[in-house]
Design an enzyme around this catalytic site. Structure first.
Site, mmCIF file in Angstrom:
data_model
loop_
_atom_site.group_PDB
_atom_site.id
_atom_site.type_symbol
_atom_site.label_atom_id
_atom_site.label_comp_id
_atom_site.label_asym_id
_atom_site.label_seq_id
_atom_site.Cartn_x
_atom_site.Cartn_y
_atom_site.Cartn_z
ATOM 1 N N ASP A 596 0.792 -1.238 0.000
ATOM 2 C CA ASP A 596 0.000 0.000 0.000
ATOM 3 C C ASP A 596 0.823 1.286 0.000
ATOM 4 O OD1 ASP A 596 -2.106 -1.742 0.189
ATOM 5 O OD2 ASP A 596 -2.827 -1.062 2.136
ATOM 6 N N HIS A 600 -0.546 5.142 1.067
ATOM 7 C CA HIS A 600 -0.040 5.897 2.212
ATOM 8 C C HIS A 600 0.624 7.197 1.768
ATOM 9 C CE1 HIS A 600 0.375 1.956 4.790
ATOM 10 N NE2 HIS A 600 -0.765 2.029 4.145
ATOM 11 N N GLU A 675 -7.259 -3.276 -3.593
ATOM 12 C CA GLU A 675 -8.607 -3.087 -3.066
ATOM 13 C C GLU A 675 -9.109 -1.674 -3.360
ATOM 14 O OE1 GLU A 675 -10.561 -4.461 1.087
ATOM 15 O OE2 GLU A 675 -8.937 -3.018 1.285
ATOM 16 N N GLU A 679 -7.798 5.283 -3.802
ATOM 17 C CA GLU A 679 -6.535 5.708 -3.203
ATOM 18 C C GLU A 679 -5.376 5.469 -4.160
ATOM 19 O OE1 GLU A 679 -6.948 5.381 1.574
ATOM 20 O OE2 GLU A 679 -7.159 3.491 0.507
ATOM 21 N N TYR A 757 -18.663 -0.751 3.031
ATOM 22 C CA TYR A 757 -17.214 -0.956 2.986
ATOM 23 C C TYR A 757 -16.761 -1.259 1.553
ATOM 24 C CZ TYR A 757 -17.785 -2.139 8.037
ATOM 25 O OH TYR A 757 -18.095 -2.167 9.375
#
Length: 849
Positions: A596, A600, A675, A679, A757
């Site tokens: 990720d 981040h 996922e 982002e 979610y």
């Protein structure tokens, strides 16, 4: 430093209750007693939502909620992931309110009484100068010394994996062959390859033709679909390979390719198998004294030699019919001066085909046979194969499009002078005539991205239209984007929300976080409020004060004194969290093992762009002073050039697939996964803006190109309108992919199966890039078919995420939600603010009316 209550990583987001960071009475900055204007519209708020204020009435201090953190945390996954088998990485508060007084809060406030007139903000794109190479290095110097040099405490790298001092890739299709037992597949698309050393010895090649679908889920569609793995239609082997002497090596690991080598334990006898994304043949180069052997776990029914006038000289062609009635084409390419009559393949058993002798330099290629009238294209491409693939691209000033190419660097000779390569659907749509003129009409089913299409050519040359209107401020396709306008009442309400949300000790709040991800979300939350105060409210006093607070928050990170300082990892060459140096690589949401990173770091990069932009407007030099620190994060996730030897090239983004992968150094039977698509693009949106702030036009327009590609790819593979013809009809009713693996889509998340979610993780954060990527027609379909039925029951941070997303097609309802007199900070995720929700939805409301 403010100490926050401990949080549980296993508690569902839906059960969260707020904790507050409250300003003391002396530092409260709210200048009006109400959080709504006289004509604020009462939204259609479900009766199940609380109507009580979340302000501290006894002291008039303003509080801001620490809402649940949502994360697209990827853990090491297996091919049998179920939708309920993962734990929830969302932090939740304790069951009782916990108040802490910041050591310092903003001491000035926006005077809302001065906001008496409507306000229009002009928006314009930055102009480029000349022809720009989009893949210029961000930097070539060593990372700053503030990043301590340490070798990552990671023991999963398999023996025989060596990149000869070139940076290791950590998120690429072949990562399964880098780690542990190296037994899971590498997905090149449309094929997969795997190492086997049990009953058979070598590298297996698989092409899937049928997917398996899970039972219907709450959306009335299949809960997942996947494909069988580790069943070799063809296994490249040799007669002398055994369980005891067979070894695997992995070298030449680049961003779209790697070289697999199978040896018999000696230096002279080995099989090289280059793996390259999109390659049309499986290719094995036999070296030394190995007698070629092909195995099939499916089984051979027959292997028959065929002739063809389309073959280059020195090539022998076979058609192998397998027990599942699927035909494969086998090409044997002999070295120069070796007569074709001297070599032949013959069936020795139902699972084995062997050559009659060893020939140093002999090549065997395999591919599924197409329809008979298309076979000649494979014949014309046989004998040539790609070793690797490089990315090139440029943008010309004043233009509206950028061109980019995936260039396959080849070996060998073919009759056509080209090899066979396959393109994904999003690539086919943007191909230039240079490549499209070489279409063959051959299509092959891919594991998770529909049919791929064959081209007899050595490059995929593409062009994308860039949307240069996407900048710092709100954007969506439903609104006029030449300017943004706000009424006086809207400005007053936005100002009141900003006053409320800025009345905390911003540095203390951010620095109290124990996660790079959470800290990044929160610092970016306040960056959006700063942007609003600066460019929408245009209050210079509060802008300067908020700017100072954000600079102070950044100081902890630029000085690398946060709870888990970054290290420069000397093993894999990257900036990563030191949280894993105690052996727990799943700490900090898996960031230590490169999980990720683009999620981040994207928040920090965007926040830095805002701070640098606002500071420069005020005559400051913050961006210049902190350029090397921010660029280190950019280089870690998206280094565009091999000239920068301190980082791998494009650690996260996959230029073949048109999006990033997130899972880092973990192996999985289903390959890489991602996922949170939102982002993903948020990272490159931030990178684009940061490039514009520091004057790096290559970075800026490279970001624009990446966003254009992701708009295309995500609306085929992640977001499903009813007319989607790429993904299976049994699955598109889910409207979103859930978790996208290379070999599976699963309608779930890593932290729970709630509908909000699964859909919300593809929305957050809502930004101008959301308005570009998330097409209004899709958002409307998703809302009407799935989300409208659950929104009334949501009173957590997911409510605001879904409502802000609603603004992309229905900004009126979204603005009503944010402007409601019964507003509650319970509705905010910890990366969101009411200020930005009002600013974003009001801009789209006014622009679309």
């Amino acid at each position: 430093m403010v100490t926050l209550p401990a949080v549980s990583l296993l508690t569902a987001i839906g059960s969260y209750t707020n904790n507050y960071l409250s300003a003391s009475t002396s530092n409260a900055v709210l200048t009006t007693s109400s959080t709504t204007t006289s004509n604020a519209v009462t939204p259609e708020t479900p009766s199940s939502l609380s109507s009580s204020s979340m302000y501290v009435s006894t002291s008039n201090a303003v509080s801001t909620a620490s809402a649940p953190s949502t994360s697209a945390h990827n853990t090491a996954s297996t091919s049998s992931l179920s939708s309920s088998s993962k734990t929830n990485p969302a932090g939740t508060g304790s069951s009782s309110s916990s108040f802490v007084t910041p050591s310092s809060a903003l001491s000035v406030s926006i005077t809302t009484g001065t906001l008496s007139g409507a306000h229009t903000i002009a928006t314009s794109a930055s102009a480029a100068s000349g022809n720009i190479d989009l893949f210029q290095p961000v930097g070539t110097d060593a990372p700053l010394d503030v990043f301590k040099r340490e070798e990552l405490d990671f023991t999963g790298l398999a023996s025989g994996v060596d990149n000869d001092k070139v940076a290791y890739q950590t998120n690429k299709f072949y990562v399964n062959m880098m780690l542990n037992k190296q037994s899971n597949p590498a997905y090149t698309f449309p094929y997969s390859f795997f190492y086997t050393n049990d009953d058979y010895h070598g590298i297996g090649m698989t092409h899937t033709t049928n997917s398996t679908f899970g039972s219907d889920d709450s959306a009335g569609a299949a809960s997942y679909y996947s494909n069988s793995i580790l069943v070799g239609s063809v296994i490249f082997s040799a007669t002398s390979l055994t369980t005891s002497n067979t070894k695997i090596e992995l070298t030449d690991m680049l961003d779209m390719s790697a070289l697999v080598t199978i040896t018999d334990g000696t230096d002279s006898n080995y099989i090289d198998l280059p793996l390259v994304e999109g390659m049309g043949f499986g290719t094995a180069i036999y070296n030394g004294g190995l007698i070629p052997q092909l195995n099939s776990q499916v089984g051979f029914t027959s292997v028959v030699a065929e002739t063809s006038s389309a073959l280059a000289s020195g090539i022998i062609k076979y058609r192998a019919t397998l027990s599942n009635s699927v035909d494969w084409l086998i090409y044997v390419v002999l070295p120069d001066n070796v007569d074709t009559s001297s070599f032949k393949l013959s069936v020795s058993s139902v699972n084995t085909v062997v050559g009659n002798k060893a020939i140093d330099g002999l090549i065997i290629q395999a591919a599924p046979a197409p329809k008979s009238d298309l076979v000649s294209y494979y014949d014309e491409g046989s004998g040539m194969y790609p070793l690797n693939c490089t990315i090139q691209g440029s943008y010309s000033s004043g233009g509206s499009s950028a061109s980019y190419s995936l260039v396959y660097n080849t070996e060998g000779m073919s009759a056509s002078g080209y090899t066979m390569i396959f393109a994904l659907p999003h690539q086919v749509e943007s191909l230039s005539s240079e490549t499209s003129n070489h279409a063959t009409g051959i299509s092959l089913y891919s594991p998770t991205k529909g049919n791929m299409y064959g081209f007899l050519y050595n490059s995929l040359v593409m062009s994308e239209t860039l949307n240069l209107d996407v900048g710092f401020l709100p954007y969506a396709e439903i609104a006029s984007n030449s300017s943004l306008s706000y009424t006086a009442d809207q400005l007053k309400l936005i100002a009141q929300a900003a006053n409320s949300e800025l009345s905390v000790d911003i540095p203390a709040l951010i620095n109290a976080q124990d996660s790079t991800y959470t800290a990044g979300k929160i610092i970016d939350k306040y960056a959006y409020i700063l942007l609003t105060v600066s460019d929408v409210i245009e209050d210079e006093g509060v802008t300067k004060t908020a700017l100072t607070a954000l600079k102070d928050a950044f100081n902890t990170w630029t000085n690398n004194t946060q709870l888990y300082p970054f290290i420069y990892d000397t093993k894999f060459l990257g900036i990563t969290s030191s949280a894993g140096q105690t052996g727990d690589l799943d700490s900090d949401y898996g960031s230590p093992h490169y999980n990720d990173h683009h999620f981040h770091y994207g928040y920090f990069i965007h926040a830095a762009a805002v701070v640098g932009y606002v500071d420069a407007k005020l005559g400051g030099t913050w961006a210049k002073e902190n350029k090397d620190w921010v660029n280190a994060l950019v280089r870690d996730v998206a280094n565009p050039s091999s000239k920068d030897t301190y980082f791998p090239v494009f650690r996260s983004f996959d230029w073949f697939h048109g999006h990033s992968w997130a899972s880092g150094l973990s192996d999985s039977g289903d390959g890489l996964n991602e996922e949170s698509s939102s982002e993903d693009y948020n990272c490159y949106y931030g990178m684009k803006l940061w490039g514009s702030v520091i004057g790096d036009e290559s970075m800026q327009f490279r970001g624009d190109l990446m966003l254009a590609i992701m708009k295309r790819s995500m609306n085929k593979y992640f977001y499903f309108q009813s007319d989607n013809t790429v993904e299976p009809s049994q699955y598109i009713g889910n409207k979103v992919a859930g978790i996208t693996f290379m070999n599976k889509l699963a309608y779930t998340t890593y932290f729970g199966t709630n509908t909000e979610y699964i859909h919300g993780i593809h929305m957050l954060p809502i930004t101008a890039a959301s308005g570009l990527i998330r097409e209004s027609a899709f958002v409307k379909e998703e809302w009407n078919s799935i989300l409208s039925s659950i929104i009334g029951s949501l009173d957590s941070g997911w409510a605001s995420i879904l409502r802000m997303n609603q603004a992309l097609f229905d900004p009126s309802s979204a603005y009503n939600f944010y402007s409601s007199s019964s507003w509650s900070d319970d509705y905010l995720d910890n990366g969101q603010s009411r200020t930005w929700g009002l600013t974003f939805s009001a801009a789209l409301l006014n622009g679309s009316s």
